[in-house]
Scaffold this motif. Structure first.
Motif, PDB file in Angstrom:
ATOM      1  N   SER A   5     114.229  19.103 -59.103  1.00 42.63           N
ATOM      2  CA  SER A   5     113.182  18.263 -58.520  1.00 42.63           C
ATOM      3  C   SER A   5     113.752  16.876 -58.252  1.00 42.63           C
ATOM      4  O   SER A   5     114.680  16.447 -58.945  1.00 42.63           O
ATOM      5  CB  SER A   5     111.995  18.144 -59.479  1.00 42.63           C
ATOM      6  OG  SER A   5     111.072  17.159 -59.059  1.00 42.63           O
ATOM      7  N   PRO A   6     113.199  16.148 -57.267  1.00 38.21           N
ATOM      8  CA  PRO A   6     113.496  14.717 -57.224  1.00 38.21           C
ATOM      9  C   PRO A   6     113.001  14.077 -58.522  1.00 38.21           C
ATOM     10  O   PRO A   6     112.053  14.566 -59.138  1.00 38.21           O
ATOM     11  CB  PRO A   6     112.695  14.219 -56.008  1.00 38.21           C
ATOM     12  CG  PRO A   6     112.405  15.442 -55.198  1.00 38.21           C
ATOM     13  CD  PRO A   6     112.294  16.564 -56.179  1.00 38.21           C
ATOM     14  N   PRO A   7     113.642  13.012 -58.997  1.00 42.79           N
ATOM     15  CA  PRO A   7     113.211  12.390 -60.253  1.00 42.79           C
ATOM     16  C   PRO A   7     111.726  12.052 -60.261  1.00 42.79           C
ATOM     17  O   PRO A   7     111.132  11.713 -59.236  1.00 42.79           O
ATOM     18  CB  PRO A   7     114.072  11.119 -60.313  1.00 42.79           C
ATOM     19  CG  PRO A   7     115.317  11.496 -59.574  1.00 42.79           C
ATOM     20  CD  PRO A   7     114.843  12.374 -58.444  1.00 42.79           C
ATOM     21  N   ALA A   8     111.149  12.175 -61.460  1.00 40.41           N
ATOM     22  CA  ALA A   8     109.713  11.891 -61.672  1.00 40.41           C
ATOM     23  C   ALA A   8     108.846  12.775 -60.788  1.00 40.41           C
ATOM     24  O   ALA A   8     107.824  12.329 -60.263  1.00 40.41           O
ATOM     25  CB  ALA A   8     109.404  10.416 -61.442  1.00 40.41           C
ATOM     26  N   HIS A   9     109.251  14.031 -60.612  1.00 40.05           N
ATOM     27  CA  HIS A   9     108.492  14.996 -59.802  1.00 40.05           C
ATOM     28  C   HIS A   9     108.279  14.492 -58.377  1.00 40.05           C
ATOM     29  O   HIS A   9     107.243  14.765 -57.755  1.00 40.05           O
ATOM     30  CB  HIS A   9     107.150  15.313 -60.458  1.00 40.05           C
ATOM     31  CG  HIS A   9     107.254  15.759 -61.882  1.00 40.05           C
ATOM     32  ND1 HIS A   9     107.664  17.028 -62.242  1.00 40.05           N
ATOM     33  CD2 HIS A   9     107.038  15.102 -63.054  1.00 40.05           C
ATOM     34  CE1 HIS A   9     107.680  17.136 -63.563  1.00 40.05           C
ATOM     35  NE2 HIS A   9     107.304  15.975 -64.076  1.00 40.05           N
ATOM     36  N   GLY A  10     109.236  13.744 -57.865  1.00 40.03           N
ATOM     37  CA  GLY A  10     109.123  13.195 -56.524  1.00 40.03           C
ATOM     38  C   GLY A  10     108.478  11.826 -56.475  1.00 40.03           C
ATOM     39  O   GLY A  10     108.445  11.198 -55.417  1.00 40.03           O
ATOM     40  N   GLY A  11     108.005  11.329 -57.607  1.00 38.67           N
ATOM     41  CA  GLY A  11     107.337  10.038 -57.628  1.00 38.67           C
ATOM     42  C   GLY A  11     108.282   8.849 -57.617  1.00 38.67           C
ATOM     43  O   GLY A  11     107.840   7.718 -57.383  1.00 38.67           O
ATOM     44  N   ASN A  12     109.566   9.099 -57.889  1.00 41.75           N
ATOM     45  CA  ASN A  12     110.555   8.018 -57.844  1.00 41.75           C
ATOM     46  C   ASN A  12     111.865   8.595 -57.304  1.00 41.75           C
ATOM     47  O   ASN A  12     112.873   8.661 -58.017  1.00 41.75           O
ATOM     48  CB  ASN A  12     110.765   7.401 -59.226  1.00 41.75           C
ATOM     49  CG  ASN A  12     111.371   6.012 -59.150  1.00 41.75           C
ATOM     50  OD1 ASN A  12     111.780   5.548 -58.090  1.00 41.75           O
ATOM     51  ND2 ASN A  12     111.419   5.337 -60.294  1.00 41.75           N
ATOM     52  N   PRO A  13     111.881   9.008 -56.029  1.00 41.42           N
ATOM     53  CA  PRO A  13     113.072   9.634 -55.460  1.00 41.42           C
ATOM     54  C   PRO A  13     114.243   8.666 -55.409  1.00 41.42           C
ATOM     55  O   PRO A  13     114.062   7.451 -55.341  1.00 41.42           O
ATOM     56  CB  PRO A  13     112.613  10.040 -54.055  1.00 41.42           C
ATOM     57  CG  PRO A  13     111.484   9.104 -53.728  1.00 41.42           C
ATOM     58  CD  PRO A  13     110.799   8.843 -55.034  1.00 41.42           C
ATOM     59  N   THR A  14     115.453   9.205 -55.421  1.00 38.30           N
ATOM     60  CA  THR A  14     116.646   8.352 -55.492  1.00 38.30           C
ATOM     61  C   THR A  14     116.759   7.414 -54.299  1.00 38.30           C
ATOM     62  O   THR A  14     117.304   6.314 -54.434  1.00 38.30           O
ATOM     63  CB  THR A  14     117.913   9.213 -55.597  1.00 38.30           C
ATOM     64  OG1 THR A  14     117.960  10.127 -54.485  1.00 38.30           O
ATOM     65  CG2 THR A  14     117.920  10.011 -56.893  1.00 38.30           C
ATOM     66  N   TRP A  15     116.267   7.814 -53.130  1.00 33.88           N
ATOM     67  CA  TRP A  15     116.398   6.942 -51.952  1.00 33.88           C
ATOM     68  C   TRP A  15     115.588   5.664 -52.103  1.00 33.88           C
ATOM     69  O   TRP A  15     115.845   4.676 -51.396  1.00 33.88           O
ATOM     70  CB  TRP A  15     116.008   7.674 -50.668  1.00 33.88           C
ATOM     71  CG  TRP A  15     114.599   8.188 -50.609  1.00 33.88           C
ATOM     72  CD1 TRP A  15     114.174   9.466 -50.853  1.00 33.88           C
ATOM     73  CD2 TRP A  15     113.416   7.445 -50.260  1.00 33.88           C
ATOM     74  NE1 TRP A  15     112.804   9.570 -50.694  1.00 33.88           N
ATOM     75  CE2 TRP A  15     112.325   8.346 -50.326  1.00 33.88           C
ATOM     76  CE3 TRP A  15     113.180   6.117 -49.907  1.00 33.88           C
ATOM     77  CZ2 TRP A  15     111.015   7.957 -50.055  1.00 33.88           C
ATOM     78  CZ3 TRP A  15     111.864   5.723 -49.637  1.00 33.88           C
ATOM     79  CH2 TRP A  15     110.815   6.644 -49.703  1.00 33.88           C
ATOM     80  N   SER A  16     114.628   5.644 -53.039  1.00 33.90           N
ATOM     81  CA  SER A  16     113.793   4.452 -53.232  1.00 33.90           C
ATOM     82  C   SER A  16     114.297   3.567 -54.364  1.00 33.90           C
ATOM     83  O   SER A  16     113.720   2.498 -54.609  1.00 33.90           O
ATOM     84  CB  SER A  16     112.348   4.868 -53.523  1.00 33.90           C
ATOM     85  OG  SER A  16     112.214   5.381 -54.847  1.00 33.90           O
ATOM     86  N   TRP A  17     115.354   3.965 -55.059  1.00 31.65           N
ATOM     87  CA  TRP A  17     115.813   3.185 -56.203  1.00 31.65           C
ATOM     88  C   TRP A  17     116.348   1.824 -55.767  1.00 31.65           C
ATOM     89  O   TRP A  17     116.916   1.686 -54.679  1.00 31.65           O
ATOM     90  CB  TRP A  17     116.914   3.930 -56.953  1.00 31.65           C
ATOM     91  CG  TRP A  17     116.432   5.162 -57.672  1.00 31.65           C
ATOM     92  CD1 TRP A  17     115.173   5.684 -57.647  1.00 31.65           C
ATOM     93  CD2 TRP A  17     117.203   6.025 -58.509  1.00 31.65           C
ATOM     94  NE1 TRP A  17     115.111   6.817 -58.414  1.00 31.65           N
ATOM     95  CE2 TRP A  17     116.343   7.055 -58.948  1.00 31.65           C
ATOM     96  CE3 TRP A  17     118.528   6.024 -58.918  1.00 31.65           C
ATOM     97  CZ2 TRP A  17     116.788   8.082 -59.788  1.00 31.65           C
ATOM     98  CZ3 TRP A  17     118.968   7.047 -59.757  1.00 31.65           C
ATOM     99  CH2 TRP A  17     118.102   8.059 -60.188  1.00 31.65           C
ATOM    100  N   VAL A  18     116.157   0.837 -56.637  1.00 27.39           N
ATOM    101  CA  VAL A  18     116.726  -0.488 -56.407  1.00 27.39           C
ATOM    102  C   VAL A  18     117.800  -0.730 -57.457  1.00 27.39           C
ATOM    103  O   VAL A  18     117.808  -0.108 -58.529  1.00 27.39           O
ATOM    104  CB  VAL A  18     115.651  -1.591 -56.458  1.00 27.39           C
ATOM    105  CG1 VAL A  18     114.585  -1.342 -55.413  1.00 27.39           C
ATOM    106  CG2 VAL A  18     115.022  -1.686 -57.842  1.00 27.39           C
TER     107      VAL A  18
END
Length: 214
Positions: free
Chosen positions: A134-147
């Motif tokens: 799964s994307p991290p956090a079940h898709g709630g915090n995908p890697t492309w959005s990380w800061v």
């Protein structure tokens, strides 16, 4: 003629709000009945529901958790695995049981791309007993959005296969690009050595015969 009317709102975030992406919803309702009004497309007047979803807002969790199990590992040059908490009591598992853990990462770059996290309970002799991708956090915090320097909390629950063979298994963690699941992200230990096969061993667990424990 219709003219845009500005409408400003101030939303206060709870202090313990989990980090990740949040999508604001906007709509109208009748004050007397609280019934929501339909949202209509301008071109066709077709109803598309009772609210409009705006662009996502990124919330960065400022807390600095202390994992119970420390792990020194990194993925590529964009993420560090800090450790994990085992949320399921340590016991011998049985086919059909659930295994829950909480993973903690620290991002080392801004929006590295889109990667999928995989967790796998595996034995070279018995094969795969459980897996969850799964994307991290079940898709709630995908890697492309990380800061950069963000702490990411990722809860994972695996279900032991009903056909799992009793024996000793290792729980592994890794990432792969969404566009190419055959290519795993290279994972490194504290000394900079690459883990074999791009996965990081977290812990060893036993699976016994029998039905799931209550």
């Amino acid at each position: 003629a219709l003219y845009p009317q500005p409408d400003t709102y101030l939303l206060r975030l709870p202090p313990n709000l989990a980090g990740g992406l949040y999508w604001p919803h906007v709509g109208l309702y009748r004050f007397e009945s609280l019934d929501r009004l339909p949202v209509l497309l301008a071109e066709s007047a077709e109803s598309v529901g009772d609210h409009v979803t705006l662009s996502p807002v990124k919330i960065v969790d400022k807390r600095r958790p202390q994992p119970a199990q420390i792990v020194h590992a990194s993925f590529g040059d964009w993420s560090e695995l800090l450790g994990f908490d085992l949320l399921t009591p340590e016991k011998a598992l049985r086919p059909g049981d659930s295994l829950a853990l909480r993973l903690y990462y620290r991002s080392q770059s801004q929006g590295p791309g889109e990667f999928i996290r995989f967790t796998q309970l595996y034995s070279r002799e018995q094969g795969i007993a459980a897996q969850y991708d799964s994307p991290p956090a079940h898709g709630g915090n995908p890697t492309w959005s990380w800061v950069d320097n963000e702490i990411i909390v990722d809860d994972v629950t695996l279900t032991i296969s009903a056909t799992a063979v009793p024996g000793t298994y290792t729980l592994y963690l890794g990432f792969y690009p969404r566009k190419d699941p055959t290519q795993r992200v290279v994972a490194y230990d504290k000394a900079g050595r690459a883990f074999p096969d791009g996965w990081v061993p977290l812990l060893t667990l036993s699976i016994q015969k029998g039905a799931p424990l209550p």
